[in-house]
Write an enzyme that holds these catalytic residues in place. Structure first.
Site, mmCIF file in Angstrom:
data_model
loop_
_atom_site.group_PDB
_atom_site.id
_atom_site.type_symbol
_atom_site.label_atom_id
_atom_site.label_comp_id
_atom_site.label_asym_id
_atom_site.label_seq_id
_atom_site.Cartn_x
_atom_site.Cartn_y
_atom_site.Cartn_z
ATOM 1 N N PHE A 136 -10.042 4.070 -6.441
ATOM 2 C CA PHE A 136 -9.260 4.657 -5.422
ATOM 3 C C PHE A 136 -7.761 4.947 -6.123
ATOM 4 O O PHE A 136 -7.146 3.973 -6.358
ATOM 5 C CB PHE A 136 -9.427 3.973 -4.350
ATOM 6 N N ASP A 221 -2.852 1.135 -11.727
ATOM 7 C CA ASP A 221 -2.651 1.127 -10.541
ATOM 8 C C ASP A 221 -2.712 -0.205 -9.585
ATOM 9 O O ASP A 221 -3.847 -0.614 -9.524
ATOM 10 C CB ASP A 221 -3.390 2.118 -9.906
ATOM 11 N N LYS A 250 1.923 -0.751 -1.270
ATOM 12 C CA LYS A 250 1.202 -1.783 -0.362
ATOM 13 C C LYS A 250 2.264 -3.190 0.075
ATOM 14 O O LYS A 250 3.079 -2.961 0.852
ATOM 15 C CB LYS A 250 -0.070 -1.995 -0.538
HETATM 16 C C1 LIG Z 1 -3.866 2.132 -1.006
HETATM 17 C C2 LIG Z 1 -4.137 2.465 -2.450
HETATM 18 C C3 LIG Z 1 -3.569 3.581 -3.067
HETATM 19 C C4 LIG Z 1 -2.849 4.726 -1.959
HETATM 20 O O1 LIG Z 1 -1.676 4.443 -1.228
HETATM 21 P P1 LIG Z 1 -1.035 4.943 -0.154
HETATM 22 O O2 LIG Z 1 -0.047 4.177 0.268
HETATM 23 O O3 LIG Z 1 -2.247 4.687 0.891
HETATM 24 O O4 LIG Z 1 -0.850 6.330 -0.455
HETATM 25 C C5 LIG Z 1 -3.653 4.043 -4.226
HETATM 26 N N1 LIG Z 1 -4.262 3.247 -5.107
HETATM 27 C C6 LIG Z 1 -4.760 1.977 -4.606
HETATM 28 C C7 LIG Z 1 -5.238 1.076 -5.674
HETATM 29 C C8 LIG Z 1 -4.854 1.527 -3.533
HETATM 30 O O5 LIG Z 1 -5.216 0.419 -2.880
#
Ligand SMILES: *Cc1c(COP(=O)(O)O)cnc(C)c1O
Length: 397
Positions: A136, A221, A250
């Site tokens: 994701f 990421d 986050k």
């Molecule tokens: C939450 C998340 C995203 C997206 O972040 P947003 O702040 O919702 O745009 C991207 N990559 C990972 C691994 C995430 O957990």
């Protein structure tokens, strides 16, 4: 306003992309929150791994209030000191030799990384990128094209980028997919939305070696995994495999919207003037919040604390024997209850009825990503309640 009132107004006014959440939250203190009907909960999801200092933390509240009163916004037409300090701090935590782009969300941090990867690819004849199945990376069209979950991709494809997906955790599959035509590999150190799924040990080191051998950029990421979540500032530090690009969001802002993309070494200057931008990126209030988060984690020893309380949580879960529960996975204060069947929604609801907020991240996995300030006693209160929660879930499903 009650939970019922707010849910019904929510259902009438918002697009139906989320579904209607079960309760409305009105305030919090530490790891506890209260809903609109006055019910108290132990918050074991922290706004999806965001509320790293918990709720109402005095350092965060003061930093935000003072900066909002002094100067809430400058845009990138002017320098503001909180953003400079935040960027310097992130570079230092990541080991130096990097530059930063500040954004407002995780998705935007990944868009910045993706644009750097595309620019690098165009300059060196590398037309494709590699990402992982079930990974994701966000919801904008660029980040979505990297996201490996078919159900959220397919309604919006095809995408403009050539993204090749490999099974997560399989170093041989990665080696086969990454050639000298590959611009970048996007990896989560542990897959969060897939259900807090760690790869086999050594996977990240192998990815680093594969990228070194082929010249592809390794993009970590760490939007969900960084800023203490696993007991380290960054999860890549567990394998000492520093990426070329690193994305954060986050937990960084402790609840304020802030994202960051760090680029190391030569890649730090891939973006030239005019290549990228954001009106709100580097906002001083968000930067002040992030600095308060980083200062507090350091001052209060929250990295070691998250590792220790995470172990208490995991061993307490592992000690529970129940037909619905297969085990526990993850690291630090980032865990999943692994279930024997698709009972996660029932477990989430039963936990809420018992006063614990958790997240049915997959049909058979319940995610825990509590504030890093969670106490030992709070962790134990959950594991003590877990057998009864699972019994209630079993009766309901
Ligand atoms: C939450 C998340 C995203 C997206 O972040 P947003 O702040 O919702 O745009 C991207 N990559 C990972 C691994 C995430 O957990």
């Amino acid at each position: 306003m009650t939970n019922a009132d707010l849910r019904s107004r929510f259902a009438d006014v918002f697009m139906p992309n989320y579904g209607v959440p079960p309760v409305a939250l009105v305030r919090g203190e530490g790891a506890r929150v209260w809903d609109a009907d006055g019910n108290e909960y132990l918050d074991l999801i922290g706004g999806i791994a965001v509320s790293s200092l918990g709720h109402g933390h005095p350092a965060l509240a003061a930093a935000v209030a003072e900066q909002a009163a002094a100067l809430a916004h400058t845009s990138n037409l002017f320098v503001n000191e909180p953003s400079v300090r935040l960027a310097e701090r992130l570079v230092a935590l990541a080991g130096g030799d990097a530059r930063v782009f500040l954004a407002n969300s995780g998705t935007e941090a990944n868009e910045a990384a993706l644009k750097i990867a595309v620019k690098y690819g165009k300059a060196h004849g590398r037309p494709y990128v590699v990402a992982t199945e079930n990974g994701f990376h966000g919801r904008t069209l660029g980040a979505l094209s990297l996201t490996g979950k078919r159900s959220i991709r397919d309604p919006f494809g095809p995408f403009a980028l050539d993204v090749r997906f490999v099974p997560y955790g399989d170093a041989d599959a990665l080696r086969a997919a990454v050639t000298d035509q590959c611009a970048a590999v996007f990896l989560e150190p542990t897959q969060g939305e897939a259900g807090v799924v760690p790869p086999p040990a050594g996977y990240f080191t192998a990815a680093r070696e594969i990228c070194d051998a082929t010249g592809a950029l390794l993009v970590a990421d760490e939007i969900q995994s960084a800023i203490g979540r696993t007991g380290a500032w960054f999860a890549w530090q567990h394998e000492n495999a520093r990426p070329d690009l690193l994305t954060l969001a986050k937990g960084l802002g402790g609840g304020l919207p802030v994202g960051a993309c760090l680029a190391f070494g030569a890649h730090a200057t891939t973006f030239a003037k005019g290549d990228h931008g954001s009106t709100f990126g580097g906002n001083p209030v968000a930067a002040a919040a992030a600095l308060a988060v980083l200062d507090t984690i350091e001052r209060d020893g929250l990295l070691a604390h998250a590792a220790a309380v995470g172990d208490v949580l995991a061993s307490g879960i592992a000690a529970v024997e129940h037909p619905l529960l297969a085990g526990v996975r993850g690291r630090g204060l980032w865990r999943a209850l692994v279930l024997t069947g698709p009972s996660a929604p029932a477990v989430e609801a039963a936990a809420r009825d018992a006063g614990f907020l958790v997240n049915a991240v997959q049909a058979d996995a319940v995610r825990l990503a509590p504030p890093l300030i969670l106490t030992d006693a709070q962790a134990r209160s959950f594991t003590a309640a877990l057998p009864a929660v699972l019994d209630a879930a079993q009766k309901a499903s």
